[in-house]
Scaffold this motif. Structure first.
Motif, mmCIF file in Angstrom:
data_model
loop_
_atom_site.group_PDB
_atom_site.id
_atom_site.type_symbol
_atom_site.label_atom_id
_atom_site.label_comp_id
_atom_site.label_asym_id
_atom_site.label_seq_id
_atom_site.Cartn_x
_atom_site.Cartn_y
_atom_site.Cartn_z
ATOM 1 N N GLY A 170 0.815 -1.214 0.000
ATOM 2 C CA GLY A 170 0.000 0.000 0.000
ATOM 3 C C GLY A 170 0.843 1.256 0.000
ATOM 4 O O GLY A 170 2.064 1.235 -0.178
ATOM 5 N N VAL A 171 0.161 2.391 0.212
ATOM 6 C CA VAL A 171 0.804 3.694 0.146
ATOM 7 C C VAL A 171 0.985 4.245 1.560
ATOM 8 O O VAL A 171 0.311 3.816 2.499
ATOM 9 N N PRO A 172 1.895 5.185 1.751
ATOM 10 C CA PRO A 172 2.143 5.734 3.091
ATOM 11 C C PRO A 172 0.891 6.411 3.678
ATOM 12 O O PRO A 172 0.162 7.106 2.975
ATOM 13 N N PHE A 173 0.684 6.191 4.967
ATOM 14 C CA PHE A 173 -0.464 6.790 5.649
ATOM 15 C C PHE A 173 -0.106 7.037 7.107
ATOM 16 O O PHE A 173 0.868 6.498 7.642
ATOM 17 N N GLY A 174 -0.917 7.860 7.768
ATOM 18 C CA GLY A 174 -0.750 8.134 9.184
ATOM 19 C C GLY A 174 -1.422 7.059 10.022
ATOM 20 O O GLY A 174 -2.545 6.637 9.725
ATOM 21 N N ARG A 175 -0.766 6.648 11.101
ATOM 22 C CA ARG A 175 -1.239 5.517 11.901
ATOM 23 C C ARG A 175 -2.212 5.851 13.038
ATOM 24 O O ARG A 175 -2.763 4.919 13.631
ATOM 25 N N PRO A 176 -2.436 7.124 13.414
ATOM 26 C CA PRO A 176 -3.310 7.377 14.568
ATOM 27 C C PRO A 176 -4.654 6.668 14.565
ATOM 28 O O PRO A 176 -5.094 6.189 15.616
ATOM 29 N N PRO A 177 -5.367 6.543 13.428
ATOM 30 C CA PRO A 177 -6.677 5.881 13.503
ATOM 31 C C PRO A 177 -6.614 4.388 13.808
ATOM 32 O O PRO A 177 -7.639 3.788 14.144
ATOM 33 N N LEU A 178 -5.423 3.774 13.714
ATOM 34 C CA LEU A 178 -5.329 2.339 13.983
ATOM 35 C C LEU A 178 -5.673 2.011 15.434
ATOM 36 O O LEU A 178 -6.139 0.909 15.722
ATOM 37 N N SER A 179 -5.444 2.942 16.342
ATOM 38 C CA SER A 179 -5.804 2.705 17.738
ATOM 39 C C SER A 179 -7.126 3.370 18.110
ATOM 40 O O SER A 179 -7.592 3.197 19.234
ATOM 41 N N LYS A 180 -7.724 4.066 17.139
ATOM 42 C CA LYS A 180 -8.913 4.855 17.465
ATOM 43 C C LYS A 180 -10.023 4.594 16.436
ATOM 44 O O LYS A 180 -10.662 3.544 16.466
ATOM 45 N N THR A 181 -10.252 5.534 15.544
ATOM 46 C CA THR A 181 -11.444 5.491 14.686
ATOM 47 C C THR A 181 -11.456 4.310 13.718
ATOM 48 O O THR A 181 -12.509 3.730 13.473
ATOM 49 N N TYR A 182 -10.312 3.937 13.154
ATOM 50 C CA TYR A 182 -10.294 2.787 12.244
ATOM 51 C C TYR A 182 -10.518 1.499 13.030
ATOM 52 O O TYR A 182 -11.251 0.598 12.574
ATOM 53 N N LEU A 183 -9.924 1.402 14.212
ATOM 54 C CA LEU A 183 -10.140 0.229 15.056
ATOM 55 C C LEU A 183 -11.615 0.080 15.410
ATOM 56 O O LEU A 183 -12.140 -1.032 15.481
ATOM 57 N N ARG A 184 -12.304 1.202 15.592
ATOM 58 C CA ARG A 184 -13.732 1.169 15.934
ATOM 59 C C ARG A 184 -14.617 1.169 14.693
ATOM 60 O O ARG A 184 -15.836 1.309 14.810
ATOM 61 N N SER A 185 -14.020 1.038 13.499
ATOM 62 C CA SER A 185 -14.760 1.000 12.213
ATOM 63 C C SER A 185 -15.581 2.253 11.990
ATOM 64 O O SER A 185 -16.651 2.231 11.374
ATOM 65 N N GLU A 186 -15.064 3.389 12.460
ATOM 66 C CA GLU A 186 -15.761 4.658 12.273
ATOM 67 C C GLU A 186 -15.256 5.422 11.041
ATOM 68 O O GLU A 186 -15.915 6.351 10.582
ATOM 69 N N GLU A 187 -14.100 5.061 10.527
ATOM 70 C CA GLU A 187 -13.589 5.666 9.295
ATOM 71 C C GLU A 187 -12.587 4.716 8.666
ATOM 72 O O GLU A 187 -12.049 3.820 9.325
ATOM 73 N N ASP A 188 -12.360 4.900 7.364
ATOM 74 C CA ASP A 188 -11.320 4.113 6.706
ATOM 75 C C ASP A 188 -10.023 4.917 6.719
ATOM 76 O O ASP A 188 -9.950 5.986 7.326
ATOM 77 N N LEU A 189 -9.009 4.427 6.037
ATOM 78 C CA LEU A 189 -7.692 5.051 6.096
ATOM 79 C C LEU A 189 -7.439 6.051 4.982
ATOM 80 O O LEU A 189 -6.407 6.733 4.992
ATOM 81 N N ASP A 190 -8.351 6.156 4.018
ATOM 82 C CA ASP A 190 -8.088 7.002 2.864
ATOM 83 C C ASP A 190 -7.762 8.438 3.258
ATOM 84 O O ASP A 190 -6.892 9.085 2.669
ATOM 85 N N GLY A 191 -8.475 8.961 4.249
ATOM 86 C CA GLY A 191 -8.249 10.335 4.664
ATOM 87 C C GLY A 191 -6.915 10.550 5.350
ATOM 88 O O GLY A 191 -6.530 11.702 5.593
ATOM 89 N N TRP A 192 -6.224 9.470 5.666
ATOM 90 C CA TRP A 192 -4.925 9.568 6.336
ATOM 91 C C TRP A 192 -3.766 9.283 5.391
ATOM 92 O O TRP A 192 -2.611 9.256 5.817
ATOM 93 N N TYR A 193 -4.064 9.077 4.098
ATOM 94 C CA TYR A 193 -2.984 8.881 3.133
ATOM 95 C C TYR A 193 -2.157 10.166 3.026
ATOM 96 O O TYR A 193 -2.707 11.265 2.971
ATOM 97 N N VAL A 194 -0.830 10.020 2.953
ATOM 98 C CA VAL A 194 0.031 11.180 2.739
ATOM 99 C C VAL A 194 -0.315 11.842 1.411
ATOM 100 O O VAL A 194 -0.440 13.065 1.316
ATOM 101 N N ARG A 195 -0.493 11.038 0.402
ATOM 102 C CA ARG A 195 -0.986 11.476 -0.912
ATOM 103 C C ARG A 195 -1.938 10.397 -1.420
ATOM 104 O O ARG A 195 -1.797 9.224 -1.063
ATOM 105 N N PRO A 196 -2.910 10.754 -2.266
ATOM 106 C CA PRO A 196 -3.814 9.735 -2.802
ATOM 107 C C PRO A 196 -3.043 8.620 -3.499
ATOM 108 O O PRO A 196 -1.912 8.816 -3.970
ATOM 109 N N ALA A 197 -3.653 7.453 -3.556
ATOM 110 C CA ALA A 197 -2.957 6.269 -4.058
ATOM 111 C C ALA A 197 -2.376 6.470 -5.456
ATOM 112 O O ALA A 197 -1.295 5.966 -5.776
ATOM 113 N N GLY A 198 -3.076 7.211 -6.297
ATOM 114 C CA GLY A 198 -2.597 7.404 -7.659
ATOM 115 C C GLY A 198 -1.518 8.461 -7.810
ATOM 116 O O GLY A 198 -0.919 8.582 -8.890
ATOM 117 N N TRP A 199 -1.249 9.214 -6.750
ATOM 118 C CA TRP A 199 -0.301 10.332 -6.845
ATOM 119 C C TRP A 199 1.100 9.836 -7.191
ATOM 120 O O TRP A 199 1.830 10.489 -7.943
#
Length: 403
Positions: A34-63
């Motif tokens: 995958g592409v680089p992303f920020g890890r904070p939601p792994l212990s919080k919102t992503y772990l609780r299935s409240e958001e996906d990781l797309d918003g935490w990508y450093v740049r969009p996947a196609g960049w």
């Protein structure tokens, strides 16, 4: 330019190289897919299935393809500064003009009887988070080993998911070594009120189970039945074999340069010479984001020192912690606000100098709330100010007037 490490620091370095107009080849090598992303939601919102990781990508996947940044999923076994080459596990060698080591850290592992049983989880990657999510059904019982920031956030998220959490940790209060006894005591009270069974001063000695973890056993002999466990006992720098000086990470100067020519360092693996704090190795999102960009600018010839003041945050339940500065020990802790109401700013003084400040449900983000109290604390820290403790504690005193 070769970047080793596909996390937040490496991703921001690649983005900055292109943003600053570097036209040559850029290769980013990562163990993880995958592409680089920020890890904070792994212990919080992503772990609780409240958001996906797309918003935490450093740049969009196609960049990356659009900007000719080559992503390679591989493991680097060594860096040879003399030959200016990077060797991959496959044996392939890549030449470089300059290389950035942004390999982050590895989870510390429990070396205990039963620690190899399925059902004991660690958290650093998206795949590890997905495994915890699958285990975290309402009514399940979990043992959390460690109550640093990851432990506290995971314990909070699991509790919010309906999991019964028992947390064992060596200190007397959660986060005590980072935030001190008073703030740590408030966090302990919050977790207990939410239903977490805190076991301060407890060490897990072993895990029991046949096919998977069924219980954790403390050094005192207490058996804690569980359906799964999560260990959050810190990380250690992930240092590839390279001819560079190291001590609690790879040593870097104020320009993010390692001891060998054309080798740069950023993120969790970097032990950097900071203009204010001396040598520091910082394991937080904001530092990885900004130091990756700073290292890229240094690779392009910038002579600006990396003097980021260091801030971080933590969300636990409805509560928010904000922190600015750096203090691993202090002489005096001054409270501004209400301990009883759990809304306060705590000031860490070292030899009379304000080295850091923490806000619990009181201070806004010092980088976003430019007029707020935490932003004023940031100004005081950067100025190495010596405010009178009585003035810090007196809410009638405008913190900006002290700056």
């Amino acid at each position: 330019m070769v970047i080793i490490g596909g996390g937040l620091a490496g991703g921001n370095a690649a983005a900055t190289l292109r943003d600053e107009g570097f036209p040559g080849p850029v290769v980013l090598i990562s163990r993880e897919p995958g592409v680089p992303f920020g890890r904070p939601p792994l212990s919080k919102t992503y772990l609780r299935s409240e958001e996906d990781l797309d918003g935490w990508y450093v740049r969009p996947a196609g960049w990356y393809a659009d900007h000719d940044v080559e992503l390679r999923q591989a493991t680097v076994t060594s860096v040879d500064p003399a030959a200016h080459t990077v060797t991959l596990e496959s044996g392939e060698q890549l030449g470089y003009q300059k290389v950035l080591i942004a390999t982050g850290g590895r989870n510390r592992r429990l070396r205990l009887p039963g620690a190899g049983l399925p059902g004991l989880h660690y958290l650093r990657t998206a795949a590890e988070c997905d495994a915890i999510k699958r285990a975290a059904a309402p009514g399940q019982r979990a043992v959390m080993v460690g109550m640093g920031f990851i432990g506290c956030e995971v314990a909070a998220s699991l509790t919010q998911l309906g999991v019964q959490v028992t947390a064992a940790f060596p200190g007397q209060v959660p986060l005590g070594t980072v935030l001190g006894g008073q703030v740590g005591g408030l966090m302990a009270a919050i977790h207990r009120e939410k239903g977490v069974d805190l076991r301060p001063g407890e060490h897990i000695a072993s895990f029991e189970g046949t096919d998977r973890v069924a219980a954790a056993v403390t050094a005192a002999g207490d058996r804690i039945a569980c359906d799964f466990a999560v260990a959050g006992i810190g990380i250690e720098p992930d240092i590839p074999a390279a001819g560079v000086a190291r001590d609690n990470g790879i040593l870097a100067d104020e320009l993010c340069r390692a001891s060998a020519p054309d080798v740069y360092v950023a993120g969790d693996v970097a032990n950097t010479l900071h203009p204010l704090f001396g040598r520091v190795r910082v394991e937080h999102y904001n530092n990885a984001e900004k130091q990756g960009a700073a290292a890229a600018r240094s690779m392009l010839g910038s002579t600006a020192a990396y003097d980021y003041l260091h801030t971080f945050w933590s969300d636990q339940y409805e509560h928010k912690i904000e922190y600015v500065g750096h203090a691993d020990r202090w002489d005096e802790f001054v409270v501004r606000g209400s301990v009883a109401e759990r809304k306060l700013i705590g000031c860490y003084l070292v030899g009379g100098v304000l080295a850091a400040a923490v806000g619990l449900d009181r201070g806004g983000d010092p980088e976003l709330d430019h007029d707020g109290e935490m932003a004023a604390c940031a100004r005081l820290v950067s100025a190495r100010a010596r405010p009178a403790p009585a003035a810090l504690a007196d809410e009638r005193t405008d913190l900006w007037s002290l700056a």
